[in-house]
Design a protein around this motif. Sequence first.
Motif, short mmCIF file in Angstrom:
data_model
loop_
_atom_site.label_atom_id
_atom_site.label_comp_id
_atom_site.label_asym_id
_atom_site.label_seq_id
_atom_site.Cartn_x
_atom_site.Cartn_y
_atom_site.Cartn_z
N LEU A 68 0.85 -1.19 0.00
CA LEU A 68 0.00 0.00 0.00
C LEU A 68 0.88 1.23 0.00
N GLY A 69 0.60 2.17 -0.89
CA GLY A 69 1.32 3.43 -0.85
C GLY A 69 1.00 4.18 0.44
N GLY A 70 1.82 5.18 0.75
CA GLY A 70 1.65 5.93 1.99
C GLY A 70 0.29 6.58 2.14
N ARG A 71 -0.27 7.08 1.04
CA ARG A 71 -1.59 7.70 1.10
C ARG A 71 -2.65 6.66 1.49
N ALA A 72 -2.55 5.46 0.91
CA ALA A 72 -3.48 4.39 1.25
C ALA A 72 -3.27 3.91 2.68
N GLY A 101 5.53 7.76 0.61
CA GLY A 101 5.94 6.39 0.34
C GLY A 101 5.13 5.91 -0.85
N VAL A 102 5.79 5.62 -1.96
CA VAL A 102 5.08 5.31 -3.20
C VAL A 102 5.56 3.97 -3.75
N LEU A 103 4.60 3.09 -4.02
CA LEU A 103 4.94 1.81 -4.63
C LEU A 103 5.39 2.02 -6.07
N VAL A 104 6.31 1.18 -6.51
CA VAL A 104 6.78 1.19 -7.89
C VAL A 104 6.34 -0.14 -8.52
N THR A 105 5.65 -0.04 -9.64
CA THR A 105 5.23 -1.24 -10.36
C THR A 105 5.76 -1.22 -11.78
N ALA A 107 5.25 -2.63 -15.93
CA ALA A 107 4.15 -2.49 -16.89
C ALA A 107 3.02 -3.48 -16.64
N SER A 108 3.32 -4.62 -16.03
CA SER A 108 2.28 -5.62 -15.76
C SER A 108 1.57 -5.38 -14.44
N GLY A 109 2.01 -4.37 -13.67
CA GLY A 109 1.39 -4.08 -12.39
C GLY A 109 2.04 -4.78 -11.21
N THR A 110 3.12 -5.48 -11.45
CA THR A 110 3.83 -6.18 -10.38
C THR A 110 4.64 -5.18 -9.56
N VAL A 111 4.52 -5.25 -8.23
CA VAL A 111 5.30 -4.38 -7.36
C VAL A 111 6.76 -4.79 -7.43
N ILE A 112 7.62 -3.83 -7.80
CA ILE A 112 9.06 -4.11 -7.90
C ILE A 112 9.87 -3.29 -6.90
N GLY A 113 9.19 -2.50 -6.08
CA GLY A 113 9.88 -1.72 -5.07
C GLY A 113 9.05 -0.55 -4.59
N GLY A 132 9.73 11.24 -10.15
CA GLY A 132 10.93 10.44 -10.36
C GLY A 132 10.62 9.06 -10.91
N ILE A 133 9.62 8.43 -10.35
CA ILE A 133 9.24 7.08 -10.79
C ILE A 133 8.82 7.10 -12.26
N GLU A 134 7.96 8.06 -12.60
CA GLU A 134 7.49 8.14 -13.98
C GLU A 134 8.61 8.47 -14.95
N ALA A 135 9.56 9.31 -14.54
CA ALA A 135 10.70 9.64 -15.39
C ALA A 135 11.57 8.43 -15.67
N ALA A 136 11.56 7.46 -14.77
CA ALA A 136 12.33 6.23 -14.96
C ALA A 136 11.57 5.21 -15.79
N GLY A 137 10.39 5.60 -16.28
CA GLY A 137 9.60 4.69 -17.12
C GLY A 137 8.85 3.64 -16.34
N LEU A 138 8.63 3.89 -15.07
CA LEU A 138 7.91 2.94 -14.20
C LEU A 138 6.59 3.55 -13.76
N ASN A 139 5.78 2.76 -13.09
CA ASN A 139 4.47 3.23 -12.65
C ASN A 139 4.47 3.47 -11.15
N ALA A 140 3.80 4.55 -10.74
CA ALA A 140 3.74 4.96 -9.34
C ALA A 140 2.35 4.67 -8.78
N GLN A 141 2.31 4.14 -7.57
CA GLN A 141 1.06 3.92 -6.84
C GLN A 141 1.17 4.56 -5.47
#
Length: 142
Positions: A68-72, A101-105, A107-113, A132-141
Motif C-alpha cells: 500500500l502506498g503511503g496515502r493508502a 511512500g510510493v509503490l513502484v510497479t 508495466a504488468s502491475g507487479t510491485v518491484i519496489g 521520479g518514478i514516472e521519469a524512470a519509465g515505471l508506474n507509481a502507486q
Amino acid sequence: MTRITLEAANRIIEVALATAAEKKLKPLAVIVLDAGGHAIAYARQDGASPGRFQIAGGKAYGAVMLGLGGRAQMARAEAQAYFIAAANGALDGRLVPVPGGVLVTDASGTVIGAVGISGDTSDNDEACAVAGIEAAGLNAQP
C-alpha cells in the motif's frame, strides 16, 4: 522489468530532487527500495536533517511491506488504527504511514519496489516521488 536497476533508482532520485528544486521545496531525502525492502540507492540533500533517512525509509518500507502506498496507509490508519499499529509492531516499528511512500510497479502491475521521500510536506514529498518514478519509465502507486 522485474526489478529496479541501480540506473533506474538513480534516475528516480535525480528527477525527484530536480522536481523539488523547481518547486523550491525544503531539502529532501530520497530512498529507493527493491521489492524485498532492501535499499538500492539513497540521497540526502544538503540541509536535510539526518533523521530523514529513517523517515524516508519508513515511508518506502511500509509501502513495499504492506503493498500500500503511503496515502493508502494513512487512510487505513484513519479507518483502522489498530491494524496499522499492529502492522507497525510486526515490522519492528519501521512504518511511517503517510504520503511520500510510493509503490513502484512494472508495466504488468507487479510491485518491484518503493520510493520514500521526506523533508517537505507529505504531499510534496509524494509528488516528487511520482515524478521520479514516472521519469524512470515505471508506474507509481501512491
